[in-house]
Design a protein around this motif. Structure first.
Motif: not given
Length: 652
Positions: A448-476
């Protein structure tokens, strides 16, 4: 050099100041000296700071060392900085400081060390700094003695007249706070609150009467004392002492669950025979009257039994039948003198509750909360879990806190527990080694417990008009519980993000979002497990739109229908511009607020002369925070010859 200093408050610029400085540049082969490593320190009064500061020069020049700080001017205990050794290319000096109470303050002292070489060409210097925080020592708390409805605190003399008094802090129950070497006072997170102040540097005691209302029976009160310096700085916190009121005669020793049942449970109640009863005013016979209320903090007492006695030796009682499975109980025992014509209550009533164990399921775990309301101090709680093979209860752990968690369990399997408390009255010649048991409580762990929240980073690719989201969860351990992720998006900062993607693969850690012509927006990612429990969102990350506005630097208004108009390359974000074009003489040739500019190359109806024209352009774009402005300036080459073409730029 001119510097513009901007002042921002709450995300908005509220002022600008321009300052200038002069920089002299010399051509030299000399290399500056280097100071040795320095580290910040936190030291208590009475300690001595003693270290060596070294400096080296790569050119072998002689070095002069200096130190500058307010610590060298403190009246009663100034610091010293003395030279030890100085040879070509190396110098060392000793910093010493015997700390006194006068040096205590809230902010650390900043010490600047300067090493300057003696090069004949040009003198260069290395400047480094470190900080020293001076803390007042912790008072030594000796006793917290209950006296009726108050508790009297006693501590050692602090030994200095540099303080104005002492702050008294209290919390319910013992704490786990361990003070580090750089912390003064008590953090709010410890749960201590200030309950009093006593003035005077020679104060050694304080009476806690709860502002005259009296303290409550059944509560454990934990105290710490802090010295307050005349400048308002608090010392380190004293040791803590836990105490409780003694609730009268007789002294209850046991309120222990002996059988767990929803209808046929039982509780053993035991008390100590009054040993120093004054029999002149109370010659007897006597009577014990026992009352009970539902819950560990109940107040609606009902008499359940009276025990007449001529020798006070009857000191136990088993209360049954009870619902010991679902609730605890609190008992009150009164001792009455029953001499005919002289009946009265002897002393104050004694109160004590059973130990009630509340358990809640978690993901492969069981969480416990202990409820009790007793006049003694419980110093230990031992937890027992039933063995499914032997059906006996095995010890699984101990704590001095009122919470406990049993980990590494199997979901969807029932486990049963009870807790054993061990305690004692604090005063001498009072009962000790008091053992009491809770009811048996069972629980079935479930996911009944949710996982830990991810750690998010976002970068923009202006020439291709998209945003690239990357995330991680370090705790095994957290990552093991993850089954997938959900991606949320909002176009502006004020909007509430909406779900735009669900990823059912825990090993995918990126996502590309194509929001359209406008790449600005805010993102958040959550993790979910196989049971559908969703974590809280990651930190919301907002990216602004790319600055995409480009004014051509060449155009040819020569009526050949090719590049005959000055057209800016513009995104849908640009709402308006303030474009102004000038000739070499500074004459305004053209202006517009249209984002595309769309100039036909004319001035007063005629094609302008070929040449270079200068422009200033303020661009107003819609961003995640609203309409924002940026500035462009540059040159436009106007070519009017027939057949003129824009030269192609070679690419590599």
């Amino acid at each position: 050099v001119a510097m513009e200093i901007q002042e921002w408050r709450g995300g908005r610029k509220i002022g600008t100041v321009v300052r200038d400085m002069q920089i002299e540049v010399f051509r030299t082969r000399n290399k500056p000296p280097e100071n040795g490593p320095l580290k910040n320190l936190c030291v208590e009064v009475g300690g001595i700071v003693d270290f060596i500061v070294t400096a080296t020069d790569p050119d072998g020049d002689f070095i002069q060392q200096r130190a500058n700080s307010g610590v060298f001017t403190i009246g009663k205990c100034p610091a010293m900085f003395t030279k030890i050794d100085s040879v070509a290319g190396y110098s060392s000096s000793r910093f010493t400081w015997a700390l006194c109470h006068e040096a205590v303050r809230e902010q650390p002292y900043n010490i600047i060390f300067k090493a300057e070489d003696n090069n004949p060409e040009v003198k260069l210097a290395a400047i480094d700094n470190m900080t020293i925080k001076v803390l007042g020592p912790a008072p030594v708390l000796l006793n917290a003695r209950p006296e009726g409805k108050i508790i009297r605190l006693i501590w050692e003399n602090y030994g200095t007249d540099m303080i104005s008094g002492f702050n008294i802090y209290r919390r319910n129950g013992p704490s786990t706070f361990v003070q580090d070497s750089c912390t003064s006072g008590l953090p709010v997170s410890t749960g201590f609150i200030k309950v009093g102040y006593t003035a005077g540097h020679e104060s050694v005691s304080f009476i806690d009467s709860n502002n005259g209302e009296g303290l409550d029976f059944g509560n454990e009160y934990t105290y710490r004392v802090i010295a307050v310096y005349k400048n308002g700085t608090e010392s380190k916190a004293s040791n803590e002492i836990t105490s409780a009121l003694v609730s009268g005669l007789p002294l209850i020793k046991n309120v222990s669950v002996s059988n767990t049942s929803s209808s046929d449970g039982s509780i053993f109640v035991g008390w100590e025979k009054p040993g120093r009863l004054d029999t002149i005013p109370a010659p007897g016979p006597w009577e014990y009257i026992i009352y009970r209320a539902d819950g560990t903090t109940g107040t609606e007492f009902e008499m359940i039994i009276s025990i007449p006695t001529v020798n006070l030796n009857d000191t136990t009682f088993t209360d049954t039948p009870l619902n010991t499975q679902s609730q605890g109980y609190i008992y009150k025992i009164e001792l009455w003198n029953r001499t005919p014509g002289n009946e009265f209550l002897i002393g104050e009533a004694a109160y004590a509750s059973s130990v009630f164990l509340t358990v809640s399921p978690g993901d492969r775990k069981a969480r416990f909360i202990i409820e009790r309301n007793v006049p003694w101090i419980n110093t230990r709680y031992d937890f027992f879990r039933q063995n499914s093979l032997t059906m006996e209860f095995d010890s699984i752990g101990s704590t001095n806190q009122l919470t406990f968690t049993d980990l590494n369990l199997e979901n969807e399997r029932e486990y049963c527990y009870y807790v054993r408390s061990t305690g004692a009255y604090l005063m001498e010649n009072m009962p000790r080694d008091l053992i009491n048991f809770s009811q048996i409580s069972c629980v079935t762990p479930t996911d009944n417990e949710p996982p830990c929240p991810p750690e998010l980073t976002v970068t923009s690719q202006c020439d291709s008009l998209y945003n690239h989201l990357r995330w991680k969860i370090d705790d095994p351990e957290c990552f093991e519980d993850v089954a997938g992720y959900k991606v949320y998006y909002a176009m502006t900062y004020e909007e509430h993000p909406s779900l735009i993607a669900t990823i059912d693969n825990k090993n995918i850690f990126s996502y590309k979002h194509y929001p359209g012509e406008i790449v600005s927006g805010c993102y958040a990612v959550s993790a979910f497990d196989a049971a559908g429990n969703e974590s809280v969102w990651s930190l919301k990350i907002c990216v602004d739109s790319c600055n995409f506005y480009e004014i051509p630097n060449v155009f040819t208004p020569n009526m050949d229908n090719i590049n005959d108009r000055l057209i800016a390359k513009v995104s849908a974000l640009v709402e308006k511009v303030d474009f102004k074009l000038f000739n070499r003489n500074g004459l305004l040739i053209f202006s517009t607020d249209k984002p595309r500019i769309d100039w036909d190359g004319t001035y007063k109806g005629k094609i302008v002369s070929p040449g270079v024209y200068f422009y200033q352009c303020d661009v107003f774009e819609r961003r995640i925070t609203g309409l924002e402005q940026f500035h462009l300036s540059g040159f436009v080459h106007v070519i009017t010859e027939k057949g003129a073409e824009i030269p192609r730029r070679e690419t590599k």
